[in-house]
Design a protein around this motif. Structure first.
Motif, mmCIF file in Angstrom:
data_model
loop_
_atom_site.group_PDB
_atom_site.id
_atom_site.type_symbol
_atom_site.label_atom_id
_atom_site.label_comp_id
_atom_site.label_asym_id
_atom_site.label_seq_id
_atom_site.Cartn_x
_atom_site.Cartn_y
_atom_site.Cartn_z
ATOM 1 N N GLN A 135 36.054 44.781 55.389
ATOM 2 C CA GLN A 135 35.076 44.543 54.609
ATOM 3 C C GLN A 135 35.263 43.242 53.957
ATOM 4 O O GLN A 135 34.325 42.163 53.737
ATOM 5 C CB GLN A 135 34.950 45.637 53.388
ATOM 6 N N LEU B 225 42.547 53.717 37.391
ATOM 7 C CA LEU B 225 43.159 53.447 38.816
ATOM 8 C C LEU B 225 44.583 54.020 38.940
ATOM 9 O O LEU B 225 45.556 53.866 38.219
ATOM 10 C CB LEU B 225 43.431 51.668 38.660
ATOM 11 N N THR C 282 46.819 52.296 47.610
ATOM 12 C CA THR C 282 45.971 52.743 46.628
ATOM 13 C C THR C 282 45.550 54.286 47.149
ATOM 14 O O THR C 282 46.386 54.814 47.959
ATOM 15 C CB THR C 282 44.622 52.026 46.707
ATOM 16 N N ARG D 227 33.988 57.330 30.985
ATOM 17 C CA ARG D 227 35.259 56.286 30.893
ATOM 18 C C ARG D 227 35.181 54.998 29.846
ATOM 19 O O ARG D 227 36.190 54.477 29.852
ATOM 20 C CB ARG D 227 35.791 55.779 32.296
ATOM 21 N N ASN E 85 38.536 48.907 54.325
ATOM 22 C CA ASN E 85 38.367 48.181 53.254
ATOM 23 C C ASN E 85 38.794 46.581 53.483
ATOM 24 O O ASN E 85 38.074 45.640 53.265
ATOM 25 C CB ASN E 85 39.258 48.541 52.237
ATOM 26 N N VAL F 102 29.448 42.043 40.469
ATOM 27 C CA VAL F 102 28.425 43.108 40.133
ATOM 28 C C VAL F 102 27.124 42.749 39.374
ATOM 29 O O VAL F 102 26.257 43.379 39.628
ATOM 30 C CB VAL F 102 29.331 44.470 39.587
ATOM 31 N N MET G 146 46.422 43.776 47.677
ATOM 32 C CA MET G 146 46.447 44.965 46.813
ATOM 33 C C MET G 146 46.618 46.186 47.706
ATOM 34 O O MET G 146 47.526 46.816 47.566
ATOM 35 C CB MET G 146 45.571 45.119 45.665
ATOM 36 N N GLY H 236 47.239 50.955 38.916
ATOM 37 C CA GLY H 236 46.688 50.013 38.119
ATOM 38 C C GLY H 236 47.987 48.942 37.556
ATOM 39 O O GLY H 236 48.218 48.063 38.000
ATOM 40 N N ALA I 123 35.519 40.809 39.363
ATOM 41 C CA ALA I 123 34.606 41.874 39.784
ATOM 42 C C ALA I 123 33.167 42.089 38.964
ATOM 43 O O ALA I 123 32.222 42.079 39.747
ATOM 44 C CB ALA I 123 35.033 43.241 40.085
ATOM 45 N N TYR J 103 30.378 48.944 32.775
ATOM 46 C CA TYR J 103 31.551 49.797 32.802
ATOM 47 C C TYR J 103 32.911 48.978 32.873
ATOM 48 O O TYR J 103 33.819 49.055 32.180
ATOM 49 C CB TYR J 103 31.500 50.974 34.008
ATOM 50 N N ILE J 104 32.814 48.087 33.824
ATOM 51 C CA ILE J 104 33.899 47.124 34.198
ATOM 52 C C ILE J 104 34.210 46.346 32.882
ATOM 53 O O ILE J 104 35.219 46.230 32.582
ATOM 54 C CB ILE J 104 33.543 46.044 35.361
HETATM 55 C C1 HEM Z 1 34.203 41.595 46.569
HETATM 56 C C2 HEM Z 1 34.061 42.921 46.121
HETATM 57 C C3 HEM Z 1 34.767 43.983 45.296
HETATM 58 C C4 HEM Z 1 34.371 44.374 44.038
HETATM 59 C C5 HEM Z 1 33.313 43.702 43.195
HETATM 60 C C6 HEM Z 1 35.430 45.110 43.707
HETATM 61 C C7 HEM Z 1 35.735 45.650 42.545
HETATM 62 C C8 HEM Z 1 36.423 46.323 42.002
HETATM 63 C C9 HEM Z 1 36.713 47.580 41.034
HETATM 64 C C10 HEM Z 1 35.696 47.237 39.706
HETATM 65 C C11 HEM Z 1 37.699 48.105 40.946
HETATM 66 C C12 HEM Z 1 38.085 49.223 39.593
HETATM 67 C C13 HEM Z 1 37.783 50.442 40.253
HETATM 68 C C14 HEM Z 1 37.189 51.419 39.254
HETATM 69 O O1 HEM Z 1 37.549 51.268 37.926
HETATM 70 O O2 HEM Z 1 36.484 52.317 39.649
HETATM 71 C C15 HEM Z 1 38.400 48.014 42.074
HETATM 72 C C16 HEM Z 1 39.693 48.510 42.666
HETATM 73 C C17 HEM Z 1 40.174 48.323 43.777
HETATM 74 N N1 HEM Z 1 39.624 47.129 44.696
HETATM 75 FE FE1 HEM Z 1 38.203 46.240 44.657
HETATM 76 N N2 HEM Z 1 36.297 45.197 44.743
HETATM 77 C C18 HEM Z 1 36.155 44.314 45.674
HETATM 78 C C19 HEM Z 1 36.481 44.080 46.843
HETATM 79 C C20 HEM Z 1 37.784 44.772 47.348
HETATM 80 C C21 HEM Z 1 38.348 44.437 48.829
HETATM 81 C C22 HEM Z 1 37.442 43.861 49.730
HETATM 82 C C23 HEM Z 1 39.383 45.238 48.736
HETATM 83 C C24 HEM Z 1 40.441 45.620 49.745
HETATM 84 C C25 HEM Z 1 40.597 44.889 50.956
HETATM 85 C C26 HEM Z 1 39.566 45.795 47.418
HETATM 86 C C27 HEM Z 1 40.703 46.658 46.837
HETATM 87 C C28 HEM Z 1 40.515 47.352 45.918
HETATM 88 C C29 HEM Z 1 41.894 48.475 45.376
HETATM 89 C C30 HEM Z 1 43.057 48.509 46.183
HETATM 90 C C31 HEM Z 1 41.378 48.707 44.230
HETATM 91 C C32 HEM Z 1 42.139 50.049 43.228
HETATM 92 C C33 HEM Z 1 43.733 49.567 42.956
HETATM 93 C C34 HEM Z 1 44.275 50.946 42.736
HETATM 94 O O3 HEM Z 1 43.732 52.116 42.905
HETATM 95 O O4 HEM Z 1 45.038 51.111 41.914
HETATM 96 N N3 HEM Z 1 38.504 45.444 46.594
HETATM 97 N N4 HEM Z 1 37.632 46.903 42.795
#
Ligand code: HEM
Length: 275
Positions: free
Chosen positions: A146, A61, A133, A274, A143, A87, A127, A64, A83, A40-41
């Motif tokens: 994490q 997003l 978000t 999607r 988050n 994954v 972010m 986004g 990402a 998907y990504i």
């Molecule tokens: C390290 C492992 C991580 C992976 C593999 C990852 C992967 C992703 C992916 C694939 C998306 C898109 C979501 C979608 O299309 O459904 C996303 C969005 C996002 N991630 Fe991560 N993420 C990780 C860690 C984090 C961490 C630790 C944070 C924050 C502390 C974070 C914050 C965000 C935010 C804020 C968005 C969405 C931005 C929006 O709403 O526009 N992510 N992430």
């Protein structure tokens, strides 16, 4: 996951087969689900980013692509492009045949994974607190916790590899694998809940807040259930007690079934439509 080689007298009464079976079942199920998420990504973010169709990010997003904010857009781009390495690469690192047959590949993917996990989580952290978000402050904090786990576990995994203490290295890489997949567990948990309830129970889908999401974010990020299960698994291997092994296997099996339901829900309801 591997099982211990049993050398003590306990091996006469203790059988690790059930634990081994449930751990493998968990891992195979998780791998399938993570690779679908990886697909998907690639389909959504790689295609849109490399063809310059950034507006497509916004179909998925909420924050986004923002016109004129090149720094923020760059962060989102880096985050989602890298990402895929986490994954798709994570499960590859844990498959014993690949690890044993392709040692150089394993070492290089391992280094790439660690660096990528650190970058993705740091960028994600920025972010959350600069762009924001969906969700509430509790989810932002959870988050962010994490992100801290990912950084600390990555450092410990590297340190034990350098010291050539491979048993400890293996444990920290497995813990890192669990916390680095927090975003995936969150989505799978949410979709399992929606499949069971057939409606957004316990949260408001408009604001993306509510008690269910608070609990889900706590157990996906802040106090990750995946790590708790992993620790139970390690402990069951260590103490080799039949009752505790049955209990741990049953809990892993239960969560594997929930995870399978969530993977099905996420694939059909979120990822495939999607792509
Ligand atoms: C390290 C492992 C991580 C992976 C593999 C990852 C992967 C992703 C992916 C694939 C998306 C898109 C979501 C979608 O299309 O459904 C996303 C969005 C996002 N991630 Fe991560 N993420 C990780 C860690 C984090 C961490 C630790 C944070 C924050 C502390 C974070 C914050 C965000 C935010 C804020 C968005 C969405 C931005 C929006 O709403 O526009 N992510 N992430």
């Amino acid at each position: 996951m591997e099982t211990n080689v049993l050398t003590s007298d306990k091996s006469l009464t203790y059988s690790p087969k059930l634990l081994d079976f449930t751990a493998r079942f968990w891992f195979i199920t998780a791998t399938i689900g993570q690779w679908i998420f990886g697909g998907y990504i690639i389909a959504v973010y790689y295609t849109s980013t490399f063809t310059g169709d950034f507006a497509r990010w916004n179909k998925v997003l909420p924050k986004g692509y923002v016109e004129g904010d090149w720094k923020g857009n760059l962060m989102v781009g880096v985050h989602v492009i890298l990402a895929a390495i986490i994954v798709i690469g994570g499960p590859l690192q844990l498959i014993p045949r690949i690890r044993d047959r392709f040692r150089t590949f394993h070492r290089w993917l391992g280094r790439t994974y660690l660096v990528t996990a650190v970058i993705v989580s740091l960028v994600g952290f920025v972010m959350v607190w600069t762009r924001g978000t969906v969700g509430d402050t509790f989810m932002y904090i959870s988050n962010s916790v994490q992100a801290i786990y990912i950084l600390v576990f990555a450092v410990l995994a590297i340190r034990y590899a350098q010291k050539r203490q491979f048993d400890k290295h293996r444990r920290w890489t497995l813990r890192l694998f669990m916390v680095a997949n927090g975003v995936w567990f969150f989505r799978v948990g949410l979709m399992a809940w929606l499949v069971v309830n057939q409606a957004p129970v316990g949260f408001d889908p408009e604001t993306f807040t509510g008690p269910f999401l608070t609990v889900l974010s706590l157990f996906s990020y802040g106090l990750p259930l995946s790590v708790i299960l992993l620790e139970m698994y390690f402990y069951a291997q260590k103490i080799q007690n039949q009752t505790f092994t049955y209990m741990t296997s049953a809990v892993i099996l239960l969560f594997t079934l929930i995870m399978a339901l969530g993977i099905f829900g996420a694939t059909m309801g979120m990822w495939l439509p999607r792509m």
